[in-house]
Design an enzyme around this catalytic site. Sequence first.
Site, PDB file in Angstrom:
ATOM      1  N   GLU A  93       0.955  -1.182   0.067  1.00  0.00           N
ATOM      2  CA  GLU A  93       0.077  -0.029   0.089  1.00  0.00           C
ATOM      3  C   GLU A  93       0.839   1.263   0.152  1.00  0.00           C
ATOM      4  O   GLU A  93       1.863   1.360   0.493  1.00  0.00           O
ATOM      5  CB  GLU A  93      -0.720  -0.007   1.140  1.00  0.00           C
ATOM      6  CG  GLU A  93      -1.955  -1.078   1.096  1.00  0.00           C
ATOM      7  CD  GLU A  93      -2.884  -0.969   2.280  1.00  0.00           C
ATOM      8  OE1 GLU A  93      -4.183  -1.495   1.994  1.00  0.00           O
ATOM      9  OE2 GLU A  93      -2.858  -0.516   3.381  1.00  0.00           O
ATOM     10  N   CYS A 113       6.450  -6.146   7.348  1.00  0.00           N
ATOM     11  CA  CYS A 113       7.227  -5.648   8.173  1.00  0.00           C
ATOM     12  C   CYS A 113       7.858  -6.573   9.297  1.00  0.00           C
ATOM     13  O   CYS A 113       6.903  -7.467   9.865  1.00  0.00           O
ATOM     14  CB  CYS A 113       6.747  -4.436   8.698  1.00  0.00           C
ATOM     15  SG  CYS A 113       8.066  -3.662   9.848  1.00  0.00           S
ATOM     16  N   CYS A 117       5.679  -3.871  15.883  1.00  0.00           N
ATOM     17  CA  CYS A 117       5.310  -2.975  16.581  1.00  0.00           C
ATOM     18  C   CYS A 117       3.808  -3.264  17.064  1.00  0.00           C
ATOM     19  O   CYS A 117       2.937  -3.512  16.139  1.00  0.00           O
ATOM     20  CB  CYS A 117       5.536  -1.768  15.899  1.00  0.00           C
ATOM     21  SG  CYS A 117       7.249  -1.021  15.805  1.00  0.00           S
ATOM     22  N   GLY A 160       6.826  -1.735   6.081  1.00  0.00           N
ATOM     23  CA  GLY A 160       8.264  -2.070   6.036  1.00  0.00           C
ATOM     24  C   GLY A 160       9.290  -1.147   6.978  1.00  0.00           C
ATOM     25  O   GLY A 160       8.858   0.026   7.362  1.00  0.00           O
ATOM     26  N   GLU A 161      10.364  -1.669   7.358  1.00  0.00           N
ATOM     27  CA  GLU A 161      11.489  -1.036   7.882  1.00  0.00           C
ATOM     28  C   GLU A 161      12.530  -0.635   6.837  1.00  0.00           C
ATOM     29  O   GLU A 161      13.266  -1.402   6.412  1.00  0.00           O
ATOM     30  CB  GLU A 161      11.950  -1.960   8.926  1.00  0.00           C
ATOM     31  CG  GLU A 161      13.455  -1.377   9.516  1.00  0.00           C
ATOM     32  CD  GLU A 161      13.425   0.031  10.060  1.00  0.00           C
ATOM     33  OE1 GLU A 161      14.024   0.824   9.489  1.00  0.00           O
ATOM     34  OE2 GLU A 161      12.658   0.192  10.914  1.00  0.00           O
ATOM     35  N   SER A 190      11.987   7.309   7.800  1.00  0.00           N
ATOM     36  CA  SER A 190      11.326   6.884   9.188  1.00  0.00           C
ATOM     37  C   SER A 190      11.916   5.366   9.573  1.00  0.00           C
ATOM     38  O   SER A 190      11.626   4.513   8.602  1.00  0.00           O
ATOM     39  CB  SER A 190       9.984   6.744   9.236  1.00  0.00           C
ATOM     40  OG  SER A 190       9.479   6.459  10.533  1.00  0.00           O
ATOM     41  N   LEU A 220      10.369   6.763  18.152  1.00  0.00           N
ATOM     42  CA  LEU A 220      10.934   6.451  19.495  1.00  0.00           C
ATOM     43  C   LEU A 220       9.696   5.778  20.405  1.00  0.00           C
ATOM     44  O   LEU A 220       9.768   4.945  21.039  1.00  0.00           O
ATOM     45  CB  LEU A 220      11.416   7.754  20.102  1.00  0.00           C
ATOM     46  CG  LEU A 220      12.276   7.418  21.373  1.00  0.00           C
ATOM     47  CD1 LEU A 220      13.671   6.736  20.905  1.00  0.00           C
ATOM     48  CD2 LEU A 220      12.733   9.069  21.926  1.00  0.00           C
ATOM     49  N   HIS A 221       8.764   6.594  20.353  1.00  0.00           N
ATOM     50  CA  HIS A 221       7.383   6.288  21.036  1.00  0.00           C
ATOM     51  C   HIS A 221       7.351   5.991  22.542  1.00  0.00           C
ATOM     52  O   HIS A 221       6.420   5.630  22.909  1.00  0.00           O
ATOM     53  CB  HIS A 221       6.757   5.074  20.317  1.00  0.00           C
ATOM     54  CG  HIS A 221       6.470   5.395  18.790  1.00  0.00           C
ATOM     55  ND1 HIS A 221       6.103   6.571  18.297  1.00  0.00           N
ATOM     56  CD2 HIS A 221       6.932   4.447  17.779  1.00  0.00           C
ATOM     57  CE1 HIS A 221       6.007   6.389  16.957  1.00  0.00           C
ATOM     58  NE2 HIS A 221       6.659   5.183  16.619  1.00  0.00           N
ATOM     59  N   ASN A 295      -3.926   5.919  15.712  1.00  0.00           N
ATOM     60  CA  ASN A 295      -5.089   5.657  14.841  1.00  0.00           C
ATOM     61  C   ASN A 295      -5.370   4.265  14.974  1.00  0.00           C
ATOM     62  O   ASN A 295      -4.359   3.154  14.949  1.00  0.00           O
ATOM     63  CB  ASN A 295      -4.523   5.769  13.457  1.00  0.00           C
ATOM     64  CG  ASN A 295      -4.018   7.213  13.294  1.00  0.00           C
ATOM     65  OD1 ASN A 295      -4.730   8.303  13.559  1.00  0.00           O
ATOM     66  ND2 ASN A 295      -2.944   7.731  12.759  1.00  0.00           N
ATOM     67  N   CYS A 338      -1.424   6.915   9.593  1.00  0.00           N
ATOM     68  CA  CYS A 338      -0.067   6.227  10.156  1.00  0.00           C
ATOM     69  C   CYS A 338      -0.440   5.107  11.038  1.00  0.00           C
ATOM     70  O   CYS A 338      -1.342   4.867  11.774  1.00  0.00           O
ATOM     71  CB  CYS A 338       0.627   7.324  11.144  1.00  0.00           C
ATOM     72  SG  CYS A 338       2.017   6.694  11.974  1.00  0.00           S
TER      73      CYS A 338
END
EC number: 2.1.1.192
Length: 347
Positions: A93, A113, A117, A160-161, A190, A220-221, A295, A338
């Site tokens: 996507e 990915c 996460c 993906g990373e 990112s 980071l989060h 989200n 996101c």
Amino acid sequence: MKNLLGSTIKDLENVALDYGQAGFRGRQIYNWIYNYRNKKKNIDQIEVLPLDFRKRLKDDGFKVSDLSIHERNLANDGTLKLLLSTEDNESIECVGIPTEKRLTACLSSQVGCPMDCKFCATGKEGLKRSLKVSEILDQILFIENEMNRKVTNIVFMGMGEPLLNIDDLLLSIRSINEDLKISQRKITVSTVAVPKMINKLSAKSFKILGNCQFTLAVSLHAPNQKIRETIIPSAKNYEIENIIEDCKQYVRDTGRRVSFEYLMLRGVNDKIEHANELSHLLKGFQCHVNLIQYNQIDEVEFQRACLKDLQSFQSRLSHNGIAVSLRKSRGLDKNAACGQLRQNARN
């Protein structure tokens, strides 16, 4: 080289010469792909080329696209999400995010990915493979063709990373800059942070691009290692303090400010004490914090931070001398925001 998308003008001139054509035929292919951004996706539709040359290229397997559109979803705010099919029957996507003066393309770098996460839909099905340069670039062209305007900004924040596909990432950035004429300074990469890869990114950027002018955004989060490990499983392999040290080195190496993405999760990382802890962690080097509203996805029970806590968090960071902004979510009604991108099941 069978897909011509991602080829330099020199590459295409050599293709023409290999087929007994004049070098300018390669420049014609280059203009057809990059300058005209032609909606036609087949070699035999490059009408400026002699018919016999087109036929020979096609018969030998040359092409200008590996992707096709499976589904289009247009959100109420004008955001467009495209579900694209690959030649090996996988799905990716990408998203076009318009404003009055800009069109931002949110691109995928992998099919799926591996990072898993906990707040993100993309990793729920794992990693299938990394994308090729041509597949990354083609996402931009599909967005431009569907939205009938040129892309001005690029964010590698899709599936993906990116740093686990670093070579194709940087080669695609080179083509985006040199061929699609989009400035590196309008490109953001990112990453959730992979050990040793931030340092590798700067070194490889200078080698492949000759410089490093794009923006690095680190997901980071969390303000500390304990919280980060609860929402990002891969964090166990990369201490948060080491991430910050590597980011400081990145700033020294590139002269570019690092952005930190911080997803506000109610009751997890959204309190004033977390803002103070984050301020202490980031104090003393050139950086910026993007606060992101969560989200919703179906599989998890995280909730958005309430507006009061979000505003208090933002104010405290600013008071503590940390540059901070709030990212507005786009495309929510079509799961294009996101953390919501995934390999949607296809009929």
